[in-house]
Design a protein around this motif. Sequence first.
Motif, PDB file in Angstrom:
ATOM      1  N   ALA A   1      -1.478  -1.169  -4.250  1.00 25.45           N
ATOM      2  CA  ALA A   1      -2.710  -0.380  -4.214  1.00 25.45           C
ATOM      3  C   ALA A   1      -2.524   0.949  -3.505  1.00 25.45           C
ATOM      4  O   ALA A   1      -1.655   1.089  -2.639  1.00 25.45           O
ATOM      5  N   THR A   2      -3.346   1.906  -3.879  1.00 26.54           N
ATOM      6  CA  THR A   2      -3.516   3.121  -3.090  1.00 26.54           C
ATOM      7  C   THR A   2      -4.676   2.872  -2.120  1.00 26.54           C
ATOM      8  O   THR A   2      -5.561   2.051  -2.398  1.00 26.54           O
ATOM      9  N   PRO A   3      -4.697   3.550  -0.966  1.00 27.73           N
ATOM     10  CA  PRO A   3      -5.668   3.217   0.076  1.00 27.73           C
ATOM     11  C   PRO A   3      -7.130   3.306  -0.347  1.00 27.73           C
ATOM     12  O   PRO A   3      -7.931   2.415  -0.035  1.00 27.73           O
ATOM     13  N   GLY A   4      -7.490   4.375  -1.052  1.00 26.03           N
ATOM     14  CA  GLY A   4      -8.889   4.572  -1.408  1.00 26.03           C
ATOM     15  C   GLY A   4      -9.434   3.489  -2.313  1.00 26.03           C
ATOM     16  O   GLY A   4     -10.507   2.926  -2.070  1.00 26.03           O
ATOM     17  N   ARG A   5      -8.731   3.201  -3.399  1.00 25.38           N
ATOM     18  CA  ARG A   5      -9.207   2.181  -4.339  1.00 25.38           C
ATOM     19  C   ARG A   5      -9.212   0.793  -3.679  1.00 25.38           C
ATOM     20  O   ARG A   5     -10.120  -0.005  -3.894  1.00 25.38           O
TER      21      ARG A   5
ATOM     22  N   VAL B   1       0.857  -1.191   0.000  1.00 29.43           N
ATOM     23  CA  VAL B   1       0.000   0.000   0.000  1.00 29.43           C
ATOM     24  C   VAL B   1       0.889   1.237   0.000  1.00 29.43           C
ATOM     25  O   VAL B   1       1.832   1.341   0.809  1.00 29.43           O
ATOM     26  N   THR B   2       0.591   2.172  -0.890  1.00 32.85           N
ATOM     27  CA  THR B   2       1.395   3.383  -1.036  1.00 32.85           C
ATOM     28  C   THR B   2       0.455   4.562  -1.296  1.00 32.85           C
ATOM     29  O   THR B   2      -0.646   4.364  -1.829  1.00 32.85           O
ATOM     30  N   PRO B   3       0.825   5.783  -0.907  1.00 34.17           N
ATOM     31  CA  PRO B   3      -0.161   6.868  -0.911  1.00 34.17           C
ATOM     32  C   PRO B   3      -0.549   7.442  -2.261  1.00 34.17           C
ATOM     33  O   PRO B   3      -1.630   8.016  -2.388  1.00 34.17           O
ATOM     34  N   THR B   4       0.293   7.329  -3.277  1.00 37.01           N
ATOM     35  CA  THR B   4      -0.023   7.985  -4.549  1.00 37.01           C
ATOM     36  C   THR B   4       0.016   7.012  -5.711  1.00 37.01           C
ATOM     37  O   THR B   4       0.667   5.967  -5.670  1.00 37.01           O
TER      38      THR B   4
ATOM     39  N   ASP C   1      -0.149  11.852   6.905  1.00 37.43           N
ATOM     40  CA  ASP C   1      -0.338  13.273   6.604  1.00 37.43           C
ATOM     41  C   ASP C   1      -1.534  13.501   5.679  1.00 37.43           C
ATOM     42  O   ASP C   1      -2.222  14.521   5.784  1.00 37.43           O
ATOM     43  N   MET C   2      -1.770  12.565   4.771  1.00 32.25           N
ATOM     44  CA  MET C   2      -2.837  12.718   3.787  1.00 32.25           C
ATOM     45  C   MET C   2      -4.194  12.237   4.317  1.00 32.25           C
ATOM     46  O   MET C   2      -5.192  12.249   3.583  1.00 32.25           O
ATOM     47  N   GLY C   3      -4.223  11.796   5.564  1.00 30.98           N
ATOM     48  CA  GLY C   3      -5.483  11.404   6.166  1.00 30.98           C
ATOM     49  C   GLY C   3      -5.939   9.996   5.838  1.00 30.98           C
ATOM     50  O   GLY C   3      -7.122   9.659   6.007  1.00 30.98           O
ATOM     51  N   PHE C   4      -5.019   9.143   5.393  1.00 26.77           N
ATOM     52  CA  PHE C   4      -5.384   7.786   5.003  1.00 26.77           C
ATOM     53  C   PHE C   4      -5.378   6.791   6.160  1.00 26.77           C
ATOM     54  O   PHE C   4      -5.754   5.634   5.984  1.00 26.77           O
ATOM     55  N   TRP C   5      -4.898   7.214   7.342  1.00 31.37           N
ATOM     56  CA  TRP C   5      -4.682   6.212   8.379  1.00 31.37           C
ATOM     57  C   TRP C   5      -5.962   5.522   8.863  1.00 31.37           C
ATOM     58  O   TRP C   5      -5.941   4.316   9.129  1.00 31.37           O
ATOM     59  N   PRO C   6      -7.106   6.206   8.993  1.00 31.66           N
ATOM     60  CA  PRO C   6      -8.331   5.478   9.349  1.00 31.66           C
ATOM     61  C   PRO C   6      -8.657   4.354   8.369  1.00 31.66           C
ATOM     62  O   PRO C   6      -9.069   3.259   8.769  1.00 31.66           O
TER      63      PRO C   6
ATOM     64  N   ALA D   1       4.594   5.493   4.948  1.00 31.48           N
ATOM     65  CA  ALA D   1       3.534   5.521   5.965  1.00 31.48           C
ATOM     66  C   ALA D   1       3.323   6.918   6.529  1.00 31.48           C
ATOM     67  O   ALA D   1       2.194   7.303   6.849  1.00 31.48           O
ATOM     68  N   ASP D   2       4.390   7.685   6.660  1.00 33.64           N
ATOM     69  CA  ASP D   2       4.234   9.036   7.200  1.00 33.64           C
ATOM     70  C   ASP D   2       3.397   9.902   6.269  1.00 33.64           C
ATOM     71  O   ASP D   2       2.585  10.707   6.701  1.00 33.64           O
ATOM     72  N   ARG D   3       3.567   9.705   4.969  1.00 37.76           N
ATOM     73  CA  ARG D   3       2.780  10.461   4.002  1.00 37.76           C
ATOM     74  C   ARG D   3       1.310  10.045   4.045  1.00 37.76           C
ATOM     75  O   ARG D   3       0.406  10.885   3.941  1.00 37.76           O
ATOM     76  N   MET D   4       1.059   8.750   4.213  1.00 37.78           N
ATOM     77  CA  MET D   4      -0.326   8.294   4.317  1.00 37.78           C
ATOM     78  C   MET D   4      -1.000   8.899   5.541  1.00 37.78           C
ATOM     79  O   MET D   4      -2.180   9.243   5.509  1.00 37.78           O
TER      80      MET D   4
END
Length: 414
Positions: A129-133, A79-82, A161-166, A156-159
């Motif tokens: 994957a990106t978190p949302g999809r 899993v990666t943020p972008t 910051d971008m609000g993906f942790w929930p 993980a730090d970027r995820m």
Amino acid sequence: MNATFEALGLSEATLSAVERMGFSVPTPVQEQAIPLALEGRDVVAAAKTGTGKTAAFSLPMIERIGRSKRPGSPKALIVTPTRELAMQIDAACYTLAKSSNHRVLTVVGGMPYKAQIAKLKRGVDILIATPGRLHDLMERGLVKLDGIEVLVLDEADRMLDMGFWPTMKKVVAATPATRQTLLFSATLDRKVMQNISPILKDPAFVEIAHKGETADTVDQFVMPITQAKKPALLRAVLENKGSERIIVFARTKNRSEICARQLREAGYRVDSIHSDKSQAQRKRALDAFTKGKVDILVATDVLARGIDVSNVDHVINYDLPDCPEDYVHRIGRTGRAGEQGFAISFVSPESKTALRDIEKLLGKKIPSIKIDNYDNSDAEKALASQYVPKSNQRSASSFSRDMRPGRGRRGGRR
């Protein structure tokens, strides 16, 4: 230590893939992380951008996972943020999979569902994957994570910051407690560790870079300027320093579009990348820049992390980032793999606080620089007393423009 990939414990099949990827000697993060991951340990690794983190987790992952026997039920999840990071990881894993015969699939937002769903139904061993999809496909019942053997969290730090942790908590909860977790990032701080610690089992830590550390190969400067005069200063810098292989970072999607349009009207070959553009548009822009069809990319922080574009001459921070850590990642686009890099940041009166926060993170003052074809003395005086000591100023005439052998002044407009 002068380790070889052979000494890290990789199989012959994986070593052949390493050779195909053009790797000869492992980087420090690869040298330290790969043996730990091969042992089955959870690993938390922090390293600067451009140091080979993708291979550091993908090589041992390929070694450890089996083959999936159920549609939509992968054995490894990355899993990666972008989207851009996901596609970069996809390219590396695809090369490795030629030796291991694992099936690789990348699912990201901004792309049609139909093709992704069809491939999931045919079976996948490694899912990127990106978190949302990813969460959306889980909600539809198309992805099952109960067979995951290795979970990789990249940036993980970027995820966070971008609000993906929930969303990531839900993803992690769907994986088995017996999984191996590999967490790789450019920076790790207390906030990140507080969030990730509950998902780790007796992790081994590998720290190649400390928070706020930038590559020694990047020369950093600031240029005081008022907000309204930034377009003129940008053109002056491009005319003075060269206008090829440049990444310009703007703070918002709207500002990146305006900046790109102004440069295009001035005769430059330019494209833009930001989150409002489709994945296909972003890929076309990045490919055009990589192949030299576009000289300048104007981007938001969607491009700041992990994108491996070689030979970026210099980075221009048209706007300073809101998050000081993003400054480190932005300038990490230049000066990669031992090459010399150059970064200039435009500092307006409104961004004094942002500059102060960046310098606090770096633990040093960033000197100012003057260029011969632009007078920004008024703005410089406004910042000099607090943020830009006169003793640190350098002029363009005293700074060597030929930062790499064989590279001279190119001129500005086409």
